[in-house]
Design a protein around this motif. Structure first.
Motif, mmCIF file in Angstrom:
data_model
loop_
_atom_site.group_PDB
_atom_site.id
_atom_site.type_symbol
_atom_site.label_atom_id
_atom_site.label_comp_id
_atom_site.label_asym_id
_atom_site.label_seq_id
_atom_site.Cartn_x
_atom_site.Cartn_y
_atom_site.Cartn_z
ATOM 1 N N ARG A 159 0.910 -1.507 0.266
ATOM 2 C CA ARG A 159 -0.435 -0.114 0.088
ATOM 3 C C ARG A 159 0.992 1.529 -0.107
ATOM 4 N NH1 ARG A 159 -3.260 -4.629 -0.451
ATOM 5 N NH2 ARG A 159 -6.053 -3.715 -0.081
ATOM 6 N N ASP A 160 2.445 1.458 -0.415
ATOM 7 C CA ASP A 160 3.484 2.142 -0.168
ATOM 8 C C ASP A 160 4.037 3.227 -1.100
ATOM 9 O OD1 ASP A 160 4.883 0.160 -0.174
ATOM 10 O OD2 ASP A 160 6.199 0.515 1.607
ATOM 11 N N ARG A 161 3.389 1.919 -2.804
ATOM 12 C CA ARG A 161 4.080 2.460 -4.057
ATOM 13 C C ARG A 161 3.170 3.097 -4.791
ATOM 14 N NH1 ARG A 161 6.546 -2.985 -4.874
ATOM 15 N NH2 ARG A 161 7.790 -4.032 -3.310
ATOM 16 N N GLY A 162 1.758 3.300 -4.400
ATOM 17 C CA GLY A 162 0.954 3.951 -4.999
ATOM 18 C C GLY A 162 -0.079 3.884 -6.035
ATOM 19 N N ALA B 9 -3.034 -10.367 -3.325
ATOM 20 C CA ALA B 9 -2.074 -10.860 -3.907
ATOM 21 C C ALA B 9 -0.660 -11.261 -4.003
ATOM 22 C CB ALA B 9 -2.578 -12.458 -3.306
ATOM 23 N N GLY B 10 0.439 -10.916 -4.126
ATOM 24 C CA GLY B 10 1.481 -11.939 -4.481
ATOM 25 C C GLY B 10 2.846 -11.729 -3.849
ATOM 26 N N GLY C 67 8.088 -1.804 -10.564
ATOM 27 C CA GLY C 67 7.754 -0.566 -9.627
ATOM 28 C C GLY C 67 6.507 -0.221 -10.552
ATOM 29 N N SER C 68 6.132 -0.872 -10.884
ATOM 30 C CA SER C 68 4.682 -1.174 -11.202
ATOM 31 C C SER C 68 3.103 -1.826 -10.923
ATOM 32 C CB SER C 68 4.165 -0.089 -12.465
ATOM 33 O OG SER C 68 4.093 -1.158 -13.284
ATOM 34 N N PRO C 69 2.172 -2.230 -11.520
ATOM 35 C CA PRO C 69 1.132 -3.833 -11.202
ATOM 36 C C PRO C 69 1.395 -3.899 -12.568
ATOM 37 C CG PRO C 69 0.001 -1.163 -10.688
ATOM 38 C CD PRO C 69 1.169 -0.997 -10.599
#
Length: 438
Positions: free
Chosen positions: A42-45, A66-67, A207-209
């Motif tokens: 929850r801290d990666r934007g 999940a991951g 760095g991103s989902p």
């Protein structure tokens, strides 16, 4: 015929999901068949709400919260490595994590990382694009650092630069085969005399989902957040993160320097599927050719291999094709009682993409060190895609003692990438006492 002075693993370090950052912690998690996955950070934007609603779109698959995420992916001490905080933030976290894990691998080998300036040591690191940071074509506070901060060549380059190494420094991206490709390149360079010894590893920090979006659209993600390789219940893969670095050198050098020998790299090979099927579809025939080629180079019969760390993504396309190749080579002889045991660390930690093969290889080396084959999760109900009565291959459903052959344990690791590259490695581990540094 195996070489007289083989390349060996003399040190290693790992970073895995679930807060695992030591070899001992990693082995404990594997031996106990622990689930290392967790909810999205929850801290990666990231747009978590949008991610979890992708399955509501027509033609898209559900995304579970999940991951397999690294708990300390954002932790870094820039001053320790001679960097400013501003430059450190602009660096892809894969550079930061790779640098940190490489340092620990050297320490594990008994090498002082601060003593290597000017050494002709190679660095070979696998990594793929993970979409970190702002675009370069805009004005922002990190402009000026984006060129090196986003360059994938800087993942090995940062290690070489921080340690003052002057040997080859090479990034490789063969997608999910990147780890074993890096080991292949490093071992080949040592054998060719390009460097006396080398660091070989891989890293994946999301760095991103973006990968979750891509595989949701392809309906290849597990909807319940569980990666179940080779299982009848397998329903898709689960993305993860991780990093691992090995210290590779000739066995004669390791013995002269008093380094532990975790294992010998008997052979590594890399090939491509070629044309025909879509580029992302694996090829059983290509994988079988590769495995046979690697065995021939290793100079051992397939029956010597008691542990196989497979690619095992839990997907409906990938697993059956991989199993077809593995059973054709490793499951053709012997009996179910003495046949090889197959597993995949992705069942514990998710699919760490470019770093997946490195997490698997370190799992194998630790299994050899501890004299036990680590289990794979969800193995109690094997896939019906294999006629298990017709093969000696079995899933490693529980922790099993590993009996050596003439004092040596043999294992294989397999990986294949979304762009068609396949990689295979065969390692031999001397049956020695556990290293207290592990």
């Amino acid at each position: 015929m195996t070489e007289q002075d083989p390349v060996v693993v003399a040190g290693m370090a790992v970073a895995a999901p679930g807060g695992v950052d030591t070899l001992g912690g990693y082995w404990a998690a594997l031996a106990e068949s622990r689930d290392l996955t967790g909810p999205f950070p929850r801290d990666r934007g990231w747009k978590i709400g949008e991610l979890l609603r992708l399955g509501e779109r027509e033609g898209w698959g559900n995304v579970a919260d999940a991951g397999g995420f690294l708990a300390d992916a954002g932790d870094f001490d820039p001053a320790f490595f001679g960097l400013t905080p501003r430059e450190a933030v602009a660096m892809d976290p894969q550079q930061r994590v790779g640098l940190r894990v490489a340092w620990r691998a050297l320490e594990n080998a008994g090498i002082d990382p601060a003593s290597l300036a000017g050494a002709e040591v190679g660095v070979y690191m696998g990594a793929s694009h993970t979409d970190y940071g702002p675009h370069g074509a805009e004005v922002n506070e990190y402009t000026g650092y984006r060129a090196t901060g986003s360059a994938y060549g800087a993942i090995p380059g940062r290690i070489s630069h921080a340690l003052g190494l002057i040997g080859p420094s090479i990034h490789t991206d063969t997608a999910c085969a990147s780890s074993l490709t890096a080991v292949h390149l490093a071992a080949s360079a040592i054998r060719a005399g390009e460097c006396e010894w080398a660091l070989a590893g891989a890293v994946c920090v999301l760095g991103s989902p973006a990968g979750f979006y891509e595989f949701s659209k392809a309906n290849a993600l597990t909807p319940d957040g569980r990666c179940m390789p080779y299982s009848a219940e397998a329903n898709g893969t689960l993305w993860g993160e991780g990093a691992g670095v090995l210290v590779l050198e000739r066995e004669s050098r390791a013995r002269a320097e008093g380094h532990r020998i975790y294992g010998r790299v008997l052979a590594t090979r890399v090939n491509h599927n070629g044309g025909g099927a879509p580029i992302a579809v694996p090829s059983s025939a290509a994988q079988e050719r590769l495995i046979r080629s690697t065995l021939a180079a290793a100079g051992i019969p397939a029956e010597y291999v008691a542990m196989i760390e497979g690619h095992g993504t839990g997907t409906a396309v990938g697993d059956p094709l991989e199993l077809e190749a593995l059973t054709a080579v490793y499951g053709a002889g012997g009996s179910a009682e003495d046949g090889p045991l197959l597993g995949s660390v992705k069942s514990n930690a998710g699919h760490a993409q470019a770093a997946a093969g490195m997490l698997g290889l370190i799992k194998v080396l630790l299994s050899g060190l501890h004299g036990a084959i680590a289990p794979t999760r969800y193995a109690e109900n094997p896939t019906p895609d294999v006629d298990w009565d017709a093969t000696s291959l079995r899933l490693a459903a529980k922790l099993r003692p590993w009996t050596p052959i003439d004092g040596v344990r043999y294992a294989a690791v397999s990986s294949f990438g979304v762009a068609g590259t396949n990689a295979h490695a065969i390692v031999a581990m001397p049956a020695l006492q556990e290293d207290p540094r592990g």
